[in-house]
Scaffold this active site. Sequence first.
Site, PDB file in Angstrom:
ATOM      1  N   HIS A 179      -4.184  -5.282 -10.926  1.00 15.08           N
ATOM      2  CA  HIS A 179      -2.836  -4.827 -10.594  1.00 15.08           C
ATOM      3  C   HIS A 179      -1.847  -5.184 -11.691  1.00 15.08           C
ATOM      4  CE1 HIS A 179      -3.616  -3.543  -6.445  1.00 15.08           C
ATOM      5  NE2 HIS A 179      -4.382  -4.616  -6.321  1.00 15.08           N
ATOM      6  N   HIS A 212       0.821  -1.206   0.000  1.00 14.98           N
ATOM      7  CA  HIS A 212       0.000   0.000   0.000  1.00 14.98           C
ATOM      8  C   HIS A 212       0.860   1.263   0.000  1.00 14.98           C
ATOM      9  CE1 HIS A 212      -3.858  -2.159   1.562  1.00 14.98           C
ATOM     10  NE2 HIS A 212      -3.669  -2.297   0.266  1.00 14.98           N
TER      11      HIS A 212
END
Length: 404
Positions: free
Chosen positions: A378, A246
């Site tokens: 992703h 993150h």
Amino acid sequence: MTLSPLDTGWLREETSRLLDFGRAFPHPRGGAAWLRTDGTPDLDAPRHTWITARMAHVYSVATLLDVPGAGPLADAALAGLTGVLHDRRHGGWHSSVTSDDVPAGDKTGYDHAFVVLAAASGTLARRPGAEALLTEALDTLVGRFWEPGPAMFADRWDSGWQRLDDYRGLNANMHAVEAMLAAFDATGRPDCLERALAITERTAGLGRQHGWRLPEHFDARWTPRLDHHRDRPDDPFQPYGATVGHALEWSRLILPLEATLGTAAPDWLLPAAEALFARAVADGWAVDGAPGFVYTTDWDGTPVVRQRMHWVAAEAIAAAAALHTRTGDATYAQWYDTWSTYVRAHVLDLRNGSWWHELDPGNRPADATWSGKPDLYHAVQATLIPRAPLTPGLAAACAIGAVR
């Protein structure tokens, strides 16, 4: 990012390979099926709003890249969002539905942020119904989840919008920043950009206070809960400690926000992106004797969960590429090369397709946290961001032919 023709060619080939893998995702009852390791759909598994929205986003972008057959796949995912996953009684989106179309779970900001992203990309790709979906999704996300005082999005309502959970989370807000930027590209609404900046400013403040190891979990007053899930450190959505991936994802997201703001961008944005990147690399990359990023660390940087997640490597590639585009610093190009090499050596599944979603600390395929390969989001973005400008976002950049 300055890439050799060979490397650029590999990125294009990998985009195509990933998109080919995901083509079986449409569930016959609507929404996206969970894909197994070999790409076949598990028709008995729940269909999730976040997976369906991600597939709508990915194949809308693919449509703008003129990928054959991408349009109907984007439309199938969008139809899942306007159909079986949409709560026609109360409004908003169910977290998931069972194989028998029974709604399950609460209403989450995380899911709704991805519906906004999907609808924005669909709008830019001119997919049928996407513009109306975007209007409703923005109204719901902002109207139900936005908290003006802290200038952040809340996390979770019950299914009937009667009770707001006390938990607050940074993950949903991170994806809301991405969604707000995409919505700004699609609509030009200045409030989307204002919210993205407000969320990022609070996040950067949290980073400075905690040595750039971002707290993820909070109470209703946005007080960090640093021990949250200490007993469940590998929770797939709320793991204990600092999540290395993150920090990389925030680093990557800050840069298009800065670029979109232009001369109005505050001067702390780039230093925050670089600090988050540096902390993630120092804490996460190959810290236990093997290549790969650990998943989470304690608050002193000690690894907690040492599994290697595909999405962390993808965000590392994207962040390094974006920082090189922004700064021209050759160090970021070197990191990009390092992690691209790692992905090609360990993460790509050249037999079955796509990327292994999880590896163990020895870089062997594993499924302790994730099973199958349901998510292209992703990995596909990691093959596109190195070929794209910082602004506009991916869908808008593809729409104007700015992705190389």
